[in-house]
Design a protein around this motif. Structure first.
Motif, PDB file in Angstrom:
ATOM      1  N   TRP A  70     -42.299  19.617  -2.319  1.00  0.00           N
ATOM      2  CA  TRP A  70     -40.904  20.017  -2.478  1.00  0.00           C
ATOM      3  C   TRP A  70     -40.147  20.047  -1.156  1.00  0.00           C
ATOM      4  O   TRP A  70     -38.960  20.345  -1.144  1.00  0.00           O
ATOM      5  CB  TRP A  70     -40.838  21.360  -3.196  1.00  0.00           C
ATOM      6  N   GLN A  71     -40.809  19.699  -0.055  1.00  0.00           N
ATOM      7  CA  GLN A  71     -40.094  19.572   1.214  1.00  0.00           C
ATOM      8  C   GLN A  71     -39.203  18.334   1.223  1.00  0.00           C
ATOM      9  O   GLN A  71     -38.098  18.365   1.770  1.00  0.00           O
ATOM     10  CB  GLN A  71     -41.092  19.510   2.376  1.00  0.00           C
ATOM     11  N   GLU A  72     -39.685  17.242   0.640  1.00  0.00           N
ATOM     12  CA  GLU A  72     -38.908  16.000   0.615  1.00  0.00           C
ATOM     13  C   GLU A  72     -38.350  15.667  -0.756  1.00  0.00           C
ATOM     14  O   GLU A  72     -37.417  14.864  -0.870  1.00  0.00           O
ATOM     15  CB  GLU A  72     -39.773  14.816   1.080  1.00  0.00           C
ATOM     16  N   LEU A  73     -38.927  16.255  -1.806  1.00  0.00           N
ATOM     17  CA  LEU A  73     -38.571  15.877  -3.172  1.00  0.00           C
ATOM     18  C   LEU A  73     -37.946  17.046  -3.923  1.00  0.00           C
ATOM     19  O   LEU A  73     -38.242  18.213  -3.651  1.00  0.00           O
ATOM     20  CB  LEU A  73     -39.815  15.401  -3.934  1.00  0.00           C
ATOM     21  N   THR A  74     -37.123  16.717  -4.911  1.00  0.00           N
ATOM     22  CA  THR A  74     -36.549  17.697  -5.823  1.00  0.00           C
ATOM     23  C   THR A  74     -37.267  17.611  -7.162  1.00  0.00           C
ATOM     24  O   THR A  74     -37.341  16.525  -7.761  1.00  0.00           O
ATOM     25  CB  THR A  74     -35.049  17.432  -6.041  1.00  0.00           C
ATOM     26  N   ASP A  75     -37.805  18.719  -7.622  1.00  0.00           N
ATOM     27  CA  ASP A  75     -38.372  18.817  -8.961  1.00  0.00           C
ATOM     28  C   ASP A  75     -37.202  18.912  -9.942  1.00  0.00           C
ATOM     29  O   ASP A  75     -36.351  19.792  -9.817  1.00  0.00           O
ATOM     30  CB  ASP A  75     -39.260  20.064  -9.028  1.00  0.00           C
ATOM     31  N   ILE A  76     -37.136  18.029 -10.945  1.00  0.00           N
ATOM     32  CA  ILE A  76     -35.954  18.008 -11.818  1.00  0.00           C
ATOM     33  C   ILE A  76     -35.899  19.198 -12.774  1.00  0.00           C
ATOM     34  O   ILE A  76     -34.873  19.420 -13.417  1.00  0.00           O
ATOM     35  CB  ILE A  76     -35.851  16.679 -12.596  1.00  0.00           C
ATOM     36  N   GLU A  77     -36.979  19.973 -12.901  1.00  0.00           N
ATOM     37  CA  GLU A  77     -36.981  21.220 -13.675  1.00  0.00           C
ATOM     38  C   GLU A  77     -36.387  21.033 -15.071  1.00  0.00           C
ATOM     39  O   GLU A  77     -35.261  21.451 -15.345  1.00  0.00           O
ATOM     40  CB  GLU A  77     -36.215  22.314 -12.915  1.00  0.00           C
ATOM     41  N   PRO A  78     -37.137  20.437 -15.998  1.00  0.00           N
ATOM     42  CA  PRO A  78     -36.594  20.128 -17.322  1.00  0.00           C
ATOM     43  C   PRO A  78     -36.412  21.325 -18.240  1.00  0.00           C
ATOM     44  O   PRO A  78     -35.865  21.196 -19.333  1.00  0.00           O
ATOM     45  CB  PRO A  78     -37.625  19.162 -17.896  1.00  0.00           C
ATOM     46  N   GLY A  79     -36.889  22.491 -17.839  1.00  0.00           N
ATOM     47  CA  GLY A  79     -36.586  23.698 -18.594  1.00  0.00           C
ATOM     48  C   GLY A  79     -37.558  24.049 -19.708  1.00  0.00           C
ATOM     49  O   GLY A  79     -37.250  24.917 -20.530  1.00  0.00           O
ATOM     50  N   GLY A  80     -38.728  23.419 -19.743  1.00  0.00           N
ATOM     51  CA  GLY A  80     -39.689  23.769 -20.781  1.00  0.00           C
ATOM     52  C   GLY A  80     -41.080  23.291 -20.430  1.00  0.00           C
ATOM     53  O   GLY A  80     -41.258  22.416 -19.580  1.00  0.00           O
ATOM     54  N   PRO A  81     -42.102  23.855 -21.080  1.00  0.00           N
ATOM     55  CA  PRO A  81     -43.475  23.434 -20.832  1.00  0.00           C
ATOM     56  C   PRO A  81     -43.772  22.082 -21.487  1.00  0.00           C
ATOM     57  O   PRO A  81     -43.069  21.658 -22.402  1.00  0.00           O
ATOM     58  CB  PRO A  81     -44.302  24.557 -21.472  1.00  0.00           C
ATOM     59  N   THR A  82     -44.825  21.437 -21.024  1.00  0.00           N
ATOM     60  CA  THR A  82     -45.160  20.085 -21.508  1.00  0.00           C
ATOM     61  C   THR A  82     -46.555  19.957 -22.093  1.00  0.00           C
ATOM     62  O   THR A  82     -46.876  18.922 -22.679  1.00  0.00           O
ATOM     63  CB  THR A  82     -45.035  19.069 -20.358  1.00  0.00           C
TER      64      THR A  82
END
Length: 287
Positions: free
Chosen positions: A229-241
């Motif tokens: 997460w230092q270089e990348l953004t987690d898109i955080e989809p809002g639910g478990p998979t």
């Protein structure tokens, strides 16, 4: 723009996911301005089997088609691997049936059962509506499932493709990190991943658009993932998979380079076509 984070119900089966994900793109977002839209997804296809453990590639084709994604990263992809997937080339077949370009990166490539037959392979793949300009199968530190006494060692299966999306070069990576409870191998894999992606950034003279798609086998807050997460953004989809039925944890990810890719919207799609749920995201590529 505030992003709507929610789990998409069985719109996959109805083919309505595209309408549910995000509002219509503006003229600028269609490539006539500073940004270019791209829909991406990641999906662990469980070697073609659903949550019921029944091999059914038709079911997975329907689920993938309903995502309406331009680029899809796949994990647990069999290519002539064995009886569980009817000895079929899942990467090639999915590419043909979805009318997408395909790049397969084997983790394992074993001798055929019969002389003259195809090699038995298992790995990750990228499907793309855009032409694939180049591919590479990078090594990551792995603990082999095919060796009775494995030790961590470099092995292939970190797939990279370079696309050109409306004139913009995009590096897409497909990965599947170690599943074991001990995070040490994942820690090494994250370090390998960051090194490889950093090398790509260094070799380019202009800003690089990078998209990492995969099953990380760890929660977003896992310490071994923190360096990503230092270089990348987690898109955080809002639910478990995972698992697909009554999921309790998010282990499937879309992550994008911070300065060159923006997230418009993201969601987890509800389907039992695998034992994982797909994650899909609408992105904007900055010029």
């Amino acid at each position: 723009m505030s992003l709507r984070r929610r789990t998409v119900e069985v719109l996959v089966a109805a083919g309505l996911l595209g309408a549910a994900l995000a509002p219509p793109a503006t003229a600028a977002e269609h490539g006539r301005g500073p940004s270019v839209p791209l829909r991406v997804a990641t999906y662990n296809i469980h070697a073609g089997a659903g949550m019921d453990n029944v091999f059914d590639l038709d079911r997975q084709v329907a689920a993938l088609r309903s995502l309406d994604a331009d680029v899809i990263g796949l994990q647990e992809v069999d290519v002539h691997w064995g009886d569980r997937s009817q000895w079929r080339d899942l990467a090639g077949e999915l590419g043909r049936r979805l009318r997408m370009h395909v790049s397969f990166a084997p983790i394992y490539s074993l001798d055929p059962v019969e002389e003259g037959g195809p090699r038995r392979e298992f790995g990750v793949a990228v499907l793309s509506r855009y032409k694939i300009l180049s591919t590479e199968n990078h090594d990551l530190t792995r603990l082999s499932t095919q060796d009775p006494n494995p030790v961590p060692a470099p092995a292939p299966g970190f797939g990279e493709v370079v696309l050109k999306v409306r004139g913009l070069p995009v590096h897409v990576y497909a990965t599947h990190l170690d599943y074991r409870g001990d995070p040490s191998v994942r820690t090494a894999q994250v370090a390998d991943t960051r090194r490889i992606m950093a090398e790509d950034r260094q070799h380019e003279r202009r800003p690089v658009r990078q998209i990492l798609l995969g099953d990380f086998n760890a929660a977003p807050t896992a310490p071994e993932l923190a360096p990503l997460w230092q270089e990348l953004t987690d898109i955080e989809p809002g639910g478990p998979t995972y698992p697909a039925q009554d999921p309790v944890q998010r282990i499937d990810y879309v992550a994008v380079s911070k300065d060159t890719v923006r997230v418009r919207d993201a969601a987890v799609a509800e389907t039992l076509a695998s034992d994982h749920r797909p994650v899909v995201a609408d992105l904007l590529l900055r010029r």
